[in-house]
Design an enzyme around this catalytic site. Structure first.
Site, PDB file in Angstrom:
ATOM      1  N   GLU A  35      56.573  22.592 -51.319  1.00 49.20           N
ATOM      2  CA  GLU A  35      57.015  21.193 -51.300  1.00 49.20           C
ATOM      3  C   GLU A  35      58.401  21.158 -50.675  1.00 49.20           C
ATOM      4  OE1 GLU A  35      58.372  19.201 -54.903  1.00 49.20           O
ATOM      5  OE2 GLU A  35      57.478  17.334 -54.214  1.00 49.20           O
ATOM      6  N   HIS A 125      56.598   8.787 -61.765  1.00 47.31           N
ATOM      7  CA  HIS A 125      57.353   9.662 -62.672  1.00 47.31           C
ATOM      8  C   HIS A 125      57.889   8.880 -63.849  1.00 47.31           C
ATOM      9  CE1 HIS A 125      57.370  11.611 -58.738  1.00 47.31           C
ATOM     10  NE2 HIS A 125      57.437  12.757 -59.396  1.00 47.31           N
ATOM     11  N   LYS A 152      49.299  11.413 -58.361  1.00 46.96           N
ATOM     12  CA  LYS A 152      50.240  12.285 -59.089  1.00 46.96           C
ATOM     13  C   LYS A 152      50.933  11.482 -60.182  1.00 46.96           C
ATOM     14  CE  LYS A 152      54.453  14.965 -58.994  1.00 46.96           C
ATOM     15  NZ  LYS A 152      55.685  15.330 -58.284  1.00 46.96           N
ATOM     16  N   SER A 211      62.598  21.774 -59.737  1.00 43.10           N
ATOM     17  CA  SER A 211      62.756  20.422 -59.197  1.00 43.10           C
ATOM     18  C   SER A 211      62.433  19.398 -60.279  1.00 43.10           C
ATOM     19  CB  SER A 211      61.860  20.219 -57.972  1.00 43.10           C
ATOM     20  OG  SER A 211      60.507  20.339 -58.322  1.00 43.10           O
ATOM     21  N   GLN A 215      59.465  23.595 -65.302  1.00 42.74           N
ATOM     22  CA  GLN A 215      58.623  24.351 -64.358  1.00 42.74           C
ATOM     23  C   GLN A 215      58.750  25.857 -64.609  1.00 42.74           C
ATOM     24  OE1 GLN A 215      60.161  22.947 -60.608  1.00 42.74           O
ATOM     25  NE2 GLN A 215      58.790  21.191 -60.550  1.00 42.74           N
ATOM     26  N   LYS A 296      54.106  28.856 -90.876  1.00 43.61           N
ATOM     27  CA  LYS A 296      53.027  29.653 -91.487  1.00 43.61           C
ATOM     28  C   LYS A 296      52.482  29.028 -92.768  1.00 43.61           C
ATOM     29  CE  LYS A 296      54.577  34.052 -89.681  1.00 43.61           C
ATOM     30  NZ  LYS A 296      54.983  35.422 -89.933  1.00 43.61           N
ATOM     31  N   ASN A 317      49.060  33.472 -90.528  1.00 47.74           N
ATOM     32  CA  ASN A 317      49.695  33.725 -89.234  1.00 47.74           C
ATOM     33  C   ASN A 317      48.649  33.859 -88.139  1.00 47.74           C
ATOM     34  OD1 ASN A 317      48.702  36.268 -89.984  1.00 47.74           O
ATOM     35  ND2 ASN A 317      50.194  37.272 -88.651  1.00 47.74           N
ATOM     36  N   ASP A 334      49.769  39.645 -91.226  1.00 51.21           N
ATOM     37  CA  ASP A 334      51.105  40.252 -91.375  1.00 51.21           C
ATOM     38  C   ASP A 334      51.075  41.386 -92.390  1.00 51.21           C
ATOM     39  OD1 ASP A 334      52.560  38.784 -89.590  1.00 51.21           O
ATOM     40  OD2 ASP A 334      53.215  37.276 -91.042  1.00 51.21           O
ATOM     41  N   ALA A 457      61.452  44.130 -91.378  1.00 50.15           N
ATOM     42  CA  ALA A 457      60.539  43.269 -90.602  1.00 50.15           C
ATOM     43  C   ALA A 457      61.178  42.805 -89.295  1.00 50.15           C
ATOM     44  CB  ALA A 457      60.130  42.060 -91.435  1.00 50.15           C
ATOM     45  N   GLN A 487      49.873  43.831 -86.917  1.00 51.77           N
ATOM     46  CA  GLN A 487      49.299  42.496 -87.130  1.00 51.77           C
ATOM     47  C   GLN A 487      48.671  41.974 -85.829  1.00 51.77           C
ATOM     48  OE1 GLN A 487      50.490  39.353 -85.970  1.00 51.77           O
ATOM     49  NE2 GLN A 487      52.124  40.308 -84.782  1.00 51.77           N
ATOM     50  N   GLN A 491      44.903  40.485 -85.027  1.00 53.99           N
ATOM     51  CA  GLN A 491      44.691  39.155 -84.424  1.00 53.99           C
ATOM     52  C   GLN A 491      43.831  39.262 -83.171  1.00 53.99           C
ATOM     53  OE1 GLN A 491      47.413  36.054 -84.396  1.00 53.99           O
ATOM     54  NE2 GLN A 491      48.977  37.068 -85.604  1.00 53.99           N
TER      55      GLN A 491
HETATM   56  P1  NAP Z   1      60.714  32.454 -93.767  1.00 54.76           P
HETATM   57  O1  NAP Z   1      59.400  32.105 -94.329  1.00 54.76           O
HETATM   58  O2  NAP Z   1      61.575  31.367 -93.210  1.00 54.76           O
HETATM   59  O3  NAP Z   1      61.540  33.214 -94.930  1.00 54.76           O
HETATM   60  C1  NAP Z   1      62.848  33.642 -94.738  1.00 54.76           C
HETATM   61  C2  NAP Z   1      63.349  34.410 -95.970  1.00 54.76           C
HETATM   62  O4  NAP Z   1      64.599  34.988 -95.616  1.00 54.76           O
HETATM   63  C3  NAP Z   1      63.589  33.552 -97.197  1.00 54.76           C
HETATM   64  O5  NAP Z   1      63.325  34.317 -98.339  1.00 54.76           O
HETATM   65  C4  NAP Z   1      65.084  33.242 -97.080  1.00 54.76           C
HETATM   66  O6  NAP Z   1      65.705  33.046 -98.348  1.00 54.76           O
HETATM   67  C5  NAP Z   1      65.617  34.514 -96.509  1.00 54.76           C
HETATM   68  N1  NAP Z   1      66.812  34.336 -95.722  1.00 54.76           N
HETATM   69  C6  NAP Z   1      66.927  33.697 -94.520  1.00 54.76           C
HETATM   70  N2  NAP Z   1      68.179  33.766 -94.087  1.00 54.76           N
HETATM   71  C7  NAP Z   1      68.880  34.472 -95.019  1.00 54.76           C
HETATM   72  C8  NAP Z   1      70.243  34.861 -95.127  1.00 54.76           C
HETATM   73  N3  NAP Z   1      71.118  34.556 -94.191  1.00 54.76           N
HETATM   74  N4  NAP Z   1      70.615  35.564 -96.217  1.00 54.76           N
HETATM   75  C9  NAP Z   1      69.734  35.887 -97.164  1.00 54.76           C
HETATM   76  N5  NAP Z   1      68.443  35.537 -97.129  1.00 54.76           N
HETATM   77  C10 NAP Z   1      68.010  34.835 -96.051  1.00 54.76           C
HETATM   78  O7  NAP Z   1      60.584  33.524 -92.610  1.00 54.76           O
HETATM   79  P2  NAP Z   1      59.476  34.688 -92.426  1.00 54.76           P
HETATM   80  O8  NAP Z   1      58.331  34.186 -91.647  1.00 54.76           O
HETATM   81  O9  NAP Z   1      59.214  35.302 -93.734  1.00 54.76           O
HETATM   82  O10 NAP Z   1      60.244  35.713 -91.477  1.00 54.76           O
HETATM   83  C11 NAP Z   1      61.382  36.420 -91.958  1.00 54.76           C
HETATM   84  C12 NAP Z   1      61.761  37.527 -90.980  1.00 54.76           C
HETATM   85  O11 NAP Z   1      60.700  38.435 -90.822  1.00 54.76           O
HETATM   86  C13 NAP Z   1      62.121  37.054 -89.574  1.00 54.76           C
HETATM   87  O12 NAP Z   1      63.229  37.786 -89.123  1.00 54.76           O
HETATM   88  C14 NAP Z   1      60.909  37.380 -88.749  1.00 54.76           C
HETATM   89  O13 NAP Z   1      61.242  37.624 -87.402  1.00 54.76           O
HETATM   90  C15 NAP Z   1      60.448  38.647 -89.439  1.00 54.76           C
HETATM   91  N6  NAP Z   1      58.999  38.844 -89.232  1.00 54.76           N
HETATM   92  C16 NAP Z   1      58.621  39.971 -88.573  1.00 54.76           C
HETATM   93  C17 NAP Z   1      57.274  40.215 -88.363  1.00 54.76           C
HETATM   94  C18 NAP Z   1      56.861  41.455 -87.635  1.00 54.76           C
HETATM   95  O14 NAP Z   1      55.715  41.523 -87.166  1.00 54.76           O
HETATM   96  N7  NAP Z   1      57.720  42.454 -87.554  1.00 54.76           N
HETATM   97  C19 NAP Z   1      56.313  39.321 -88.835  1.00 54.76           C
HETATM   98  C20 NAP Z   1      56.734  38.187 -89.539  1.00 54.76           C
HETATM   99  C21 NAP Z   1      58.091  37.973 -89.739  1.00 54.76           C
HETATM  100  P3  NAP Z   1      65.683  31.624 -99.100  1.00 54.76           P
HETATM  101  O15 NAP Z   1      64.387  31.600 -99.880  1.00 54.76           O
HETATM  102  O16 NAP Z   1      66.877  31.683 -99.957  1.00 54.76           O
HETATM  103  O17 NAP Z   1      65.751  30.567 -98.037  1.00 54.76           O
END
Ligand code: NAP
Length: 512
Positions: A35, A125, A152, A211, A215, A296, A317, A334, A457, A487, A491
Site C-alpha cells: 500500500e 474508518h 473496506k 499505518s 497491525q 482462571k 486453565n 496446572d 511457579a 501443563q 493442554q
Molecule cells: P492469582 O490467582 O492472581 O494469585 C496470586 C497470589 O499471589 C495470591 O495468593 C496473592 O495473595 C499473591 N500475591 C500477589 N502479589 C503478591 C505480593 N506482592 N506479595 C505477596 N503475595 C502476593 O495468580 P496465579 O494465577 O495463581 O499466578 C501466580 C503466579 O504463578 C504468577 O507469577 C504466574 O505467572 C505463575 N504461574 C506460573 C505457571 C507456570 O506454568 N509456571 C502457571 C500458572 C501461574 P493475596 O491472596 O493476598 O492477593
C-alpha cells in the site's frame, strides 16, 4: 500454499526512493502487495513519482492518499488529491483506495475509463468503536452501492467481542470485504482473515511501523501464526488473559500444530470480561482455550461441565468446546504440570512411576500463595499424600484454602521461622521475584535450609532469586518453566487429541 487473504505491507516514507527500498523489503518479507501511502511523502511530484513507483514496485500496488479528515496526513486540495488517484489508476496501479465520503464523485468521474485490472477499494474508518452488526451491514451495502470493487471497513475494538461482528460481515458478504478492527483487542481480525473471508490484511515490515493501530508484522503473520495455512475450516484456539501480549503460547502451539499438520491456529485473546467472551465466541469454530491471569476462576463459572479436580481447585486453565454439542468443558492442567515436575525433581528422573507411590507422600508441602496456581499446587500435593501448609499475604485466603485441602494456614510473616521439620517442600505460587522485580524473594535465604526441594511457579526469569538462594542452601530446585511445559503438554493433547511433541516443546521454549 497461497492463503485466501492477501497480506498488504503499508509503505510510508518521506521520499519515493525510500519507498522503493521499502517495497523491495516488503517482497522479501513475504507480502503479496504494497500500500503506497502517498500522504506520507514529504516531496511529491505526481506526474514523475507515480509512474516511477509503479514501474519500480516488485509487487502489485495499492495507492492510498489519505486526507486528514479520514485519519491520514494529506491536508491539501481535494480536487488535486483525487486527480493523483486517477493518475495512479491510469498509470497501472492495481488498487486505488477511495474514502466513502468522496466515492460517488470519484467513481462517477472514472466511469468508462477504469482499466480492467484496476480495482477500486472504497473505505470507511471509525477510530472510536465498532458499530452493531446491523449498522456494519448497512455500511457495507452503502459502500457497495458506490460501485466499489472491494469494500473496506476499519473500526476500533473497545472489547475483543467487537471483532465477532466484523467476522460476521466478512464471512457473509457476497463482495470482497476488507474488514479490520483496529487496536490491541482487535488483533484477531488481522490474523483470522482467511478463516472468515477477509480479502486482505495489513502486515508491517518492522514492529511498530504501523499505518493503523494493532497491525502485526508480516513475520508474525507468517511465522508465528502460520497465516498461509489458515483456511475456513481451520479451528481457532487461543489464550485468554489480560495482559496476554507477552504469552509464549501462540508460538509454542502454532509451531507444534504446523509440525504435525494439525489444522488449527492459536491466537492471543485480550479479554476484559470472560463471560461476554464465551457468549460471543460460542461457535465450535473456537475450539479450545488456555486461560491465564486474571480469568482462571471466572472462566470456571462459564463452563457447562467442569472436571472434578478443576472444581476442587476452583480454577480452570484449559477449556475445550465439545465438538458434538458445543458445550464448554473446563480442566486444570496446572497442577499436573507442577506436581509432575516436583516429583521428577525429587526422584531425579524425567518420569516418576506413580505405582511405587509418590515421593511427596508424608512430606510437609508449603505453598506460598492462595490464588489459581496456589490452589492447583495445594490440591495436587494433597492428592499425592503430602501434608499441606498454605502461607499467604491475605491470611483469610490461606485459611480458606487450607480448610478445603485439609491442611494448615500460616501468615506470610510466619514463614521465615516455620520449620517443624527438615526436608520440607516449598512452592512459591505468587508473582514475587518475577521480572522486572527480580530482586524480590518470598523467603529469606537462611530459612531455606529446612527444605529439600524448592519450586517457583515464576518462569521469567527461569532462575529466580528464590531458586538461586535455595540451591546455595543445598535444596533441589525446580523452575516454573517445567510447570509451564508440563501443563502445556496436557493442554496440547486435549486440544488436538494427539500426543504432545515433547522434544519440540522443549526446543521452542529453550530458544525463546
Ligand atoms: P492469582 O490467582 O492472581 O494469585 C496470586 C497470589 O499471589 C495470591 O495468593 C496473592 O495473595 C499473591 N500475591 C500477589 N502479589 C503478591 C505480593 N506482592 N506479595 C505477596 N503475595 C502476593 O495468580 P496465579 O494465577 O495463581 O499466578 C501466580 C503466579 O504463578 C504468577 O507469577 C504466574 O505467572 C505463575 N504461574 C506460573 C505457571 C507456570 O506454568 N509456571 C502457571 C500458572 C501461574 P493475596 O491472596 O493476598 O492477593
Amino acid at each position: 500454499m497461497n492463503s485466501l487473504t492477501l497480506i498488504c505491507a503499508p509503505v510510508m516514507a518521506d521520499t519515493v526512493q525510500q519507498m522503493v527500498t521499502l517495497m523491495i523489503k516488503s517482497k522479501e518479507c513475504g507480502a503479496d502487495l504494497v500500500e503506497i501511502r502517498l500522504d506520507h511523502l514529504k516531496l511529491f511530484n505526481p506526474l514523475q513519482d507515480v509512474p516511477f513507483i509503479i514501474n519500480n514496485s516488485p509487487l502489485p500496488t495499492l495507492f492510498t492518499y489519505r486526507p486528514k479528515w479520514e485519519g491520514g496526513e494529506y491536508e491539501g486540495d481535494e480536487g488535486k488529491r483525487l486527480d493523483v488517484l486517477r493518475l495512479a489508476m491510469e498509470r497501472g496501479a492495481d488498487y486505488i483506495d477511495v474514502e466513502l465520503q468522496v466515492a460517488d464523485e470519484f467513481i462517477n468521474s472514472i466511469t468508462g475509463k477504469k482499466p480492467e485490472n484496476c480495482k477500486i477499494i472504497v473505505s470507511s474508518h471509525n477510530y472510536q468503536s465498532t458499530p452493531s452488526v446491523e449498522d456494519l451491514g448497512n455500511l457495507a451495502v452503502r459502500i457497495q452501492s458506490t460501485g466499489a470493487d472491494i469494500v473496506k471497513i476499519a473500526t476500533t475494538a473497545v472489547d475483543v467481542t467487537d471483532v465477532a461482528r466484523m467476522f460476521h460481515i466478512t464471512a457473509s458478504s457476497q463482495v470482497p470485504v476488507i474488514g479490520l478492527v483496529m487496536g490491541e483487542r482487535g488483533l484477531i481480525s488481522r490474523i483470522l482473515g482467511s478463516k472468515f473471508g477477509g480479502y486482505l490484511t495489513f502486515g508491517t515490515i518492522e514492529p511498530g511501523k504501523v499505518s493503523a493501530p494493532g497491525q502485526p508484522t508480516i513475520k508474525d503473520l507468517l511465522d508465528l501464526y502460520n497465516f498461509r495455512h489458515i483456511r475456513p475450516d481451520t479451528k481457532v484456539f487461543g489464550i485468554i488473559g489480560k495482559p496476554v501480549g507477552h504469552s509464549k503460547s501462540p508460538l509454542l502451539y502454532n509451531q507444534s500444530f504446523k509440525s504435525v499438520g494439525f489444522n488449527g491456529v492459536f491466537v492471543p485473546f485480550l479479554v476484559d470480561n470472560v463471560r461476554n467472551f464465551f457468549e460471543t465466541y460460542s461457535s465450535t469454530d473456537f475450539a479450545g482455550f488456555s486461560c491465564t491471569i486474571p480469568h482462571k476462576e471466572a472462566a470456571l463459572q462459564c463452563c457447562d461441565e467442569v472436571d472434578p479436580v478443576a472444581k476442587s481447585i476452583g480454577a480452570v486453565n484449559c477449556l475445550i468446546k465439545r465438538p458434538n454439542d458445543g458445550k464448554l468443558l473446563g480442566y486444570n492442567t496446572d497442577y499436573i504440570g507442577a506436581i509432575t515436575a516436583i516429583e521428577n525433581g525429587l526422584t531425579g528422573t524425567n518420569f516418576t512411576d506413580v505405582r511405587s507411590g509418590s515421593p511427596l507422600a508424608g512430606k510437609i508441602f508449603v505453598v506460598i500463595g492462595a490464588g489459581g496456581a496456589g490452589k492447583a499446587l495445594a490440591y495436587g500435593a494433597r492428592e499425592k499424600g503430602a501434608r499441606v501448609v498454605i502461607a499467604n499475604r491475605t491470611y483469610d485466603r490461606a485459611r480458606e484454602l487450607a480448610n478445603v485441602v485439609g491442611g494448615d494456614a500460616i501468615s506470610l510473616s510466619e514463614l521465615e521461622s516455620f520449620h517443624p521439620e527438615d526436608s520440607m517442600i516449598l512452592a512459591n505460587t505468587t508473582a514475587i521475584g518475577m521480572h522486572p522485580k527480580v530482586d524480590e524473594t518470598p523467603v529469606p535465604k537462611h530459612a531455606l535450609k529446612h527444605y529439600s526441594l524448592v519450586f517457583d511457579a515464576v518462569y521469567t526469569p527461569k532462575i529466580t532469586r528464590l531458586l538461586r538462594e535455595a540451591e546455595e542452601a543445598g535444596a533441589i530446585i525446580v523452575n516454573g518453566l517445567e510447570m509451564f511445559i508440563g501443563q502445556a503438554y496436557e493442554q496440547y493433547e486435549r486440544f488436538t487429541g494427539l500426543p504432545a511433541p515433547k522434544e519440540l516443546f522443549r526446543k521452542i521454549l529453550g530458544e525463546h
